[in-house]
Design a protein around this motif. Structure first.
Motif, mmCIF file in Angstrom:
data_model
loop_
_atom_site.group_PDB
_atom_site.id
_atom_site.type_symbol
_atom_site.label_atom_id
_atom_site.label_comp_id
_atom_site.label_asym_id
_atom_site.label_seq_id
_atom_site.Cartn_x
_atom_site.Cartn_y
_atom_site.Cartn_z
ATOM 1 N N ALA A 1 -5.083 2.957 -4.528
ATOM 2 C CA ALA A 1 -4.078 1.996 -4.998
ATOM 3 C C ALA A 1 -3.120 1.620 -3.873
ATOM 4 N N LYS A 2 -2.704 2.642 -3.070
ATOM 5 C CA LYS A 2 -1.775 2.375 -1.974
ATOM 6 C C LYS A 2 -2.464 1.525 -0.903
ATOM 7 N N TRP A 3 -3.743 1.794 -0.653
ATOM 8 C CA TRP A 3 -4.448 0.993 0.356
ATOM 9 C C TRP A 3 -4.550 -0.463 -0.086
ATOM 10 N N THR A 4 -4.789 -0.714 -1.381
ATOM 11 C CA THR A 4 -4.841 -2.094 -1.895
ATOM 12 C C THR A 4 -3.492 -2.779 -1.713
ATOM 13 N N GLU A 5 -2.422 -2.008 -1.959
ATOM 14 C CA GLU A 5 -1.075 -2.565 -1.804
ATOM 15 C C GLU A 5 -0.809 -2.968 -0.355
ATOM 16 N N LEU A 6 -1.205 -2.088 0.596
ATOM 17 C CA LEU A 6 -0.997 -2.387 2.012
ATOM 18 C C LEU A 6 -1.877 -3.539 2.473
ATOM 19 N N SER B 1 -6.593 -9.395 2.051
ATOM 20 C CA SER B 1 -7.124 -8.844 3.316
ATOM 21 C C SER B 1 -6.094 -8.892 4.424
ATOM 22 N N ALA B 2 -4.867 -8.511 4.086
ATOM 23 C CA ALA B 2 -3.790 -8.527 5.076
ATOM 24 C C ALA B 2 -4.109 -7.618 6.252
ATOM 25 N N GLY B 3 -4.773 -6.519 5.947
ATOM 26 C CA GLY B 3 -5.117 -5.600 7.039
ATOM 27 C C GLY B 3 -6.032 -6.238 8.039
ATOM 28 N N THR B 4 -7.021 -6.982 7.574
ATOM 29 C CA THR B 4 -7.958 -7.654 8.475
ATOM 30 C C THR B 4 -7.247 -8.720 9.294
ATOM 31 N N ILE B 5 -6.348 -9.470 8.636
ATOM 32 C CA ILE B 5 -5.604 -10.522 9.336
ATOM 33 C C ILE B 5 -4.722 -9.912 10.407
#
Length: 345
Positions: free
Chosen positions: A300-305, A313-317
């Protein structure tokens, strides 16, 4: 002079007064009598010593005959003198191919099948120059690189060419490994291909005694067949036979093992730790300053981040944004060239 009884003294006095006996002559005769008794006593003692000496000679004679007799044919009388138990004697040794009927111990340097059911003189025993000499129940391994002594059909052991198989008898086998580095493997067998029991590994410089009896289906009975550990292995800090502590330690008690498996109240902590360290991170991991940070995140926390600011896909960006080194410090803010999102340095 020997002591006179009251009766003899009374008789002497009566004879002296009657003039029949000369006192001096009588005393001399008594002295001679006493000396004769001492001589007889000495002879008796010498006789006893002679009997003892004869017994010792008989004992040594039996021992010599015992050593000259092919091993495995010793009678009970050959091992006792009266009720005294005889200790083990010296055994002659010979290479397996040089074994004779009087050899006490066969020396092997390569893997050998010792066949004890074969009739000496005719059957194939694999001992002696022609392979038909009865193999002794003593096997010694010389210098080798790891060999196996196969003891075949020990329960049908034939002592001589005319004795036939043993019946209601027990055979004692002695095994010695003189090699400094490699183990001697000992395997009991029925016939040429059916192993009986597990193989026994005799370490370098070790020796062991095993027994086989006529009703034992060719099994060798060793003092340690792997069913139990010695009491010393259960010590908190066990030592080897030389008294030296083991370099590898086992968990001393089951309760300690349970504590290790539930570190931090986590069930199967050992299994989880194995998964965490299954892959090499490629370098040292630096944990948080206070040591209380949590490594990793819940799903859940990873989805939030990964959806910061509502961006999918903020992490990918973010990875794409920082993929290339800008070469200097970036200044962020609304006053940069009128751009409210970013500006170059």
């Amino acid at each position: 002079m020997s002591c006179m009884t009251n009766e003899r003294l009374s008789l002497l006095v009566a004879l002296v007064f009657s003039g029949v006996v000369n006192v001096q002559l009588y005393l001399q005769s008594e002295q001679i009598r006493g000396q004769s008794e001492q001589i007889r006593d000495l002879e008796a003692r010498l006789g006893a010593n002679q009997l003892l000496a004869d017994a010792k000679l008989d004992h040594h004679g039996d021992l010599i005959r015992d050593l000259q007799t092919p091993s495995g044919t010793h009678s009970q009388a050959a091992h006792t003198v009266g009720s005294v138990r005889r200790l083990a004697g010296a055994l002659s040794t010979a290479n397996t191919a040089s074994v004779t009927a009087s050899t006490g111990c066969a020396v092997m340097t390569s893997s050998t099948d010792f066949v004890y059911s074969a009739t000496p003189g005719t059957g194939t025993t694999n001992c002696g120059s022609d392979g038909t000499v009865r193999c002794p129940p003593c096997i010694m391994a010389g210098s080798h690189t790891g060999i196996t002594a196969t003891i075949q059909d020990c329960s049908t052991y034939e002592k001589t060419s005319s004795s036939g198989d043993i019946t209601d008898e027990l055979i004692e086998f002695v095994f010695i490994n003189t090699d400094s580095a490699d183990a001697l493997t000992i395997q009991a067998r029925t016939g040429s291909g059916t192993n009986v029991g597990s193989a026994y590994l005799l370490g370098p410089y070790e020796s062991v005694v095993a027994f086989c009896y006529s009703g034992g289906s060719n099994r060798l009975h060793f003092p340690d067949n792997g069913a139990y550990c010695s009491a010393g292995c259960d010590a908190t800090a066990p030592n080897d036979r030389t008294g030296t502590a083991f370099t590898r330690r086992l968990v001393s008690t089951s309760s300690i093992a349970t504590k290790l498996e539930t570190i931090g109240g986590i069930t199967s902590a050992g299994t989880i730790a194995g998964r965490v360290f299954a892959n090499d991170p490629g370098g040292a991991i630096t944990w948080g300053v206070s040591g209380a940070q949590t490594a990793g995140f819940t799903s859940a926390k990873w989805t939030e981040l990964d959806t910061i600011g509502g961006i999918t896909s903020a992490g990918t960006i973010a990875s794409n944004v920082f993929a290339n080194n800008p070469g200097g410090t970036l200044s962020w803010g609304s006053s940069c060239n009128g751009d409210t999102f970013w500006c170059s340095r």
